[in-house]
Design a protein around this motif. Sequence first.
Motif, PDB file in Angstrom:
ATOM      1  N   ASN A   1       0.809  -1.223   0.000  1.00  0.00           N
ATOM      2  CA  ASN A   1       0.000   0.000   0.000  1.00  0.00           C
ATOM      3  C   ASN A   1       0.839   1.268   0.000  1.00  0.00           C
ATOM      4  OD1 ASN A   1      -2.145  -1.738   0.091  1.00  0.00           O
ATOM      5  ND2 ASN A   1      -2.657  -1.367   2.235  1.00  0.00           N
ATOM      6  N   ALA A   2       2.022   1.220   0.610  1.00  0.00           N
ATOM      7  CA  ALA A   2       2.887   2.406   0.607  1.00  0.00           C
ATOM      8  C   ALA A   2       3.346   2.735  -0.806  1.00  0.00           C
ATOM      9  CB  ALA A   2       4.094   2.182   1.524  1.00  0.00           C
ATOM     10  N   LEU A   3       3.645   1.723  -1.607  1.00  0.00           N
ATOM     11  CA  LEU A   3       4.046   1.972  -2.994  1.00  0.00           C
ATOM     12  C   LEU A   3       2.897   2.569  -3.797  1.00  0.00           C
ATOM     13  CD1 LEU A   3       6.080  -1.289  -3.658  1.00  0.00           C
ATOM     14  CD2 LEU A   3       7.001   1.025  -3.430  1.00  0.00           C
ATOM     15  N   ILE A   4       1.685   2.093  -3.535  1.00  0.00           N
ATOM     16  CA  ILE A   4       0.502   2.664  -4.191  1.00  0.00           C
ATOM     17  C   ILE A   4       0.373   4.144  -3.818  1.00  0.00           C
ATOM     18  CG2 ILE A   4      -2.015   2.544  -4.364  1.00  0.00           C
ATOM     19  CD1 ILE A   4      -1.748  -0.467  -3.674  1.00  0.00           C
ATOM     20  N   ALA A   5       0.561   4.438  -2.531  1.00  0.00           N
ATOM     21  CA  ALA A   5       0.461   5.824  -2.068  1.00  0.00           C
ATOM     22  C   ALA A   5       1.572   6.690  -2.655  1.00  0.00           C
ATOM     23  CB  ALA A   5       0.518   5.853  -0.539  1.00  0.00           C
ATOM     24  N   PHE A   6       2.801   6.164  -2.711  1.00  0.00           N
ATOM     25  CA  PHE A   6       3.908   6.917  -3.299  1.00  0.00           C
ATOM     26  C   PHE A   6       3.646   7.213  -4.771  1.00  0.00           C
ATOM     27  CE2 PHE A   6       6.983   4.783  -0.096  1.00  0.00           C
ATOM     28  CZ  PHE A   6       6.680   5.759   0.847  1.00  0.00           C
ATOM     29  N   SER A   7       3.025   6.254  -5.455  1.00  0.00           N
ATOM     30  CA  SER A   7       2.725   6.432  -6.873  1.00  0.00           C
ATOM     31  C   SER A   7       1.794   7.624  -7.099  1.00  0.00           C
ATOM     32  CB  SER A   7       2.093   5.146  -7.421  1.00  0.00           C
ATOM     33  OG  SER A   7       1.801   5.275  -8.792  1.00  0.00           O
ATOM     34  N   GLN A   8       0.825   7.806  -6.213  1.00  0.00           N
ATOM     35  CA  GLN A   8      -0.069   8.967  -6.319  1.00  0.00           C
ATOM     36  C   GLN A   8       0.593  10.214  -5.752  1.00  0.00           C
ATOM     37  OE1 GLN A   8      -2.644  10.421  -8.132  1.00  0.00           O
ATOM     38  NE2 GLN A   8      -3.869   8.623  -7.512  1.00  0.00           N
TER      39      GLN A   8
ATOM     40  N   LEU B   1      -7.331   4.394  -1.793  1.00  0.00           N
ATOM     41  CA  LEU B   1      -6.145   4.229  -0.951  1.00  0.00           C
ATOM     42  C   LEU B   1      -5.004   5.116  -1.424  1.00  0.00           C
ATOM     43  CD1 LEU B   1      -4.493   2.736   1.232  1.00  0.00           C
ATOM     44  CD2 LEU B   1      -3.966   1.008  -0.511  1.00  0.00           C
ATOM     45  N   SER B   2      -4.840   5.254  -2.739  1.00  0.00           N
ATOM     46  CA  SER B   2      -3.725   6.044  -3.264  1.00  0.00           C
ATOM     47  C   SER B   2      -3.823   7.505  -2.854  1.00  0.00           C
ATOM     48  CB  SER B   2      -3.666   5.929  -4.796  1.00  0.00           C
ATOM     49  OG  SER B   2      -4.716   6.656  -5.410  1.00  0.00           O
ATOM     50  N   PHE B   3      -5.039   8.008  -2.646  1.00  0.00           N
ATOM     51  CA  PHE B   3      -5.209   9.383  -2.192  1.00  0.00           C
ATOM     52  C   PHE B   3      -5.216   9.485  -0.677  1.00  0.00           C
ATOM     53  CE2 PHE B   3      -6.907   9.991  -6.498  1.00  0.00           C
ATOM     54  CZ  PHE B   3      -6.302  11.192  -6.841  1.00  0.00           C
TER      55      PHE B   3
ATOM     56  N   PRO C   1      -1.414   9.775   1.194  1.00  0.00           N
ATOM     57  CA  PRO C   1      -0.723  11.066   1.045  1.00  0.00           C
ATOM     58  C   PRO C   1      -1.463  12.231   1.702  1.00  0.00           C
ATOM     59  CG  PRO C   1      -0.767   9.888  -1.047  1.00  0.00           C
ATOM     60  CD  PRO C   1      -1.671   9.152  -0.117  1.00  0.00           C
ATOM     61  N   VAL C   2      -2.791  12.227   1.602  1.00  0.00           N
ATOM     62  CA  VAL C   2      -3.567  13.320   2.196  1.00  0.00           C
ATOM     63  C   VAL C   2      -3.470  13.274   3.716  1.00  0.00           C
ATOM     64  CG1 VAL C   2      -5.907  14.200   2.536  1.00  0.00           C
ATOM     65  CG2 VAL C   2      -5.131  13.597   0.255  1.00  0.00           C
ATOM     66  N   ILE C   3      -3.564  12.079   4.302  1.00  0.00           N
ATOM     67  CA  ILE C   3      -3.386  11.936   5.746  1.00  0.00           C
ATOM     68  C   ILE C   3      -1.990  12.390   6.140  1.00  0.00           C
ATOM     69  CG2 ILE C   3      -3.204  10.230   7.626  1.00  0.00           C
ATOM     70  CD1 ILE C   3      -5.420   8.652   6.206  1.00  0.00           C
ATOM     71  N   GLY C   4      -1.027  12.178   5.241  1.00  0.00           N
ATOM     72  CA  GLY C   4       0.348  12.608   5.480  1.00  0.00           C
ATOM     73  C   GLY C   4       0.597  14.085   5.234  1.00  0.00           C
ATOM     74  N   GLY C   5      -0.455  14.847   4.956  1.00  0.00           N
ATOM     75  CA  GLY C   5      -0.314  16.292   4.834  1.00  0.00           C
ATOM     76  C   GLY C   5      -0.046  16.816   3.442  1.00  0.00           C
TER      77      GLY C   5
ATOM     78  N   LEU D   1       4.179   7.474   4.411  1.00  0.00           N
ATOM     79  CA  LEU D   1       4.412   6.118   4.914  1.00  0.00           C
ATOM     80  C   LEU D   1       3.646   5.890   6.208  1.00  0.00           C
ATOM     81  CD1 LEU D   1       5.958   3.491   4.390  1.00  0.00           C
ATOM     82  CD2 LEU D   1       7.863   4.440   5.688  1.00  0.00           C
ATOM     83  N   PHE D   2       3.673   6.858   7.111  1.00  0.00           N
ATOM     84  CA  PHE D   2       2.901   6.739   8.351  1.00  0.00           C
ATOM     85  C   PHE D   2       1.396   6.749   8.056  1.00  0.00           C
ATOM     86  CE2 PHE D   2       6.783   8.487  10.553  1.00  0.00           C
ATOM     87  CZ  PHE D   2       7.018   7.348  11.303  1.00  0.00           C
ATOM     88  N   GLY D   3       0.970   7.551   7.076  1.00  0.00           N
ATOM     89  CA  GLY D   3      -0.431   7.561   6.695  1.00  0.00           C
ATOM     90  C   GLY D   3      -0.888   6.210   6.178  1.00  0.00           C
ATOM     91  N   THR D   4      -0.032   5.554   5.414  1.00  0.00           N
ATOM     92  CA  THR D   4      -0.338   4.206   4.933  1.00  0.00           C
ATOM     93  C   THR D   4      -0.504   3.248   6.099  1.00  0.00           C
ATOM     94  OG1 THR D   4       0.993   4.624   2.951  1.00  0.00           O
ATOM     95  CG2 THR D   4       0.458   2.338   3.448  1.00  0.00           C
ATOM     96  N   ALA D   5       0.390   3.345   7.087  1.00  0.00           N
ATOM     97  CA  ALA D   5       0.307   2.467   8.256  1.00  0.00           C
ATOM     98  C   ALA D   5      -0.980   2.725   9.043  1.00  0.00           C
ATOM     99  CB  ALA D   5       1.529   2.675   9.146  1.00  0.00           C
ATOM    100  N   ILE D   6      -1.394   3.995   9.151  1.00  0.00           N
ATOM    101  CA  ILE D   6      -2.642   4.317   9.856  1.00  0.00           C
ATOM    102  C   ILE D   6      -3.827   3.653   9.175  1.00  0.00           C
ATOM    103  CG2 ILE D   6      -4.249   6.191  10.399  1.00  0.00           C
ATOM    104  CD1 ILE D   6      -1.776   7.987  10.814  1.00  0.00           C
ATOM    105  N   VAL D   7      -3.888   3.768   7.849  1.00  0.00           N
ATOM    106  CA  VAL D   7      -4.980   3.149   7.103  1.00  0.00           C
ATOM    107  C   VAL D   7      -4.976   1.630   7.301  1.00  0.00           C
ATOM    108  CG1 VAL D   7      -5.892   2.699   4.795  1.00  0.00           C
ATOM    109  CG2 VAL D   7      -5.064   4.987   5.381  1.00  0.00           C
TER     110      VAL D   7
END
Length: 317
Positions: free
Chosen positions: A42-49, A240-242, A245-249, A263-269
């Motif tokens: 999921n972190a890679l998905i988030a980084f991609s966005q 998830l991709s949005f 990053p949004v949770i991460g500010g 990365l922390f936002g991904t862990a929270i989700v």
Amino acid sequence: MRADWFGPAAVLVATMGIAGALAPSFLSPLNIQVLLLAVAVNALIAFSQMIIIAIGQMNLSIGAIGGLAAITFAGLMDQFGVPAPLAALAALALGLGCGLLNGLFINWTGISAFVITLASLSIFKGINLGITRAEPFYGVADSVKSFGQALLIGPVPWLMVPTILAALGLWYALSRLPIGRFILAVGGNSHAAELSGVSVGLTVTVAHAASGFLAALAGVLLVARLQIGQPTIGDDWLILSFAAPVIGGAVLSGGHVSVAATLFGTAIVAVITQLLVLFNFDPFLVQIVLGAMILAAVGLNRLREARLARALKGGAR
């Protein structure tokens, strides 16, 4: 405490503490392993966005690119007996090429990234279904299956290694390399960046190519984790991709993102999703919670921006 990552990190620690108090089994090594396996992909998905948000755009085709790379990876091994490393390289090159096409079409046509990636989503998904006929590829190499389940140390899986390397590479690029500063400059103000000598078109193309590569890497890791090449891989990646990053500010208008906070936002989700499953909540509630988290994060970010603007205005006086 003013660092972007501090808030998500504090929320993660608090959430895990509460979860451990409510359900002691939540902090068991097995459950931690499951969480880290989810974070690895999921972190890679988030980084991609995130890299696209940094330039003030969005990529709706992340899931389709990741799914196409996943079935390419599995299909090459299943149908043609291609060694796993070569199949992985081919899948990653495909993802890079798909992202590159998105960036080039955005530059050539001047059409918004929303429209271009919406169209490419349909194209890439259609190619996926045309190749697989909606049937999975089962012939994944044993080495890939072993990698998907192997542990590095304690409950930490080997799947976390590519994710950590990708995170370090993104952090270094965004904070130390010219292309990273160009990406943030284009997201902050593309006109000012162009006047400063930044090639906006090239920067946008590089960002989309990187996004496609990261999405493909997520697809490859998911095949290793699932031990099967499912044609449905990537179908549920968009929200998830949005979210992370949004949770991460991350600022949706561009110019400000944080790798660590994402990365922390991904862990929270992942933690909240796992909690809902652990307490037997209905699956639809996961989507509701994710949507609510995005709204809350966007609201907090806007509030922080408004306070910063008032502080700067007061300082100017």
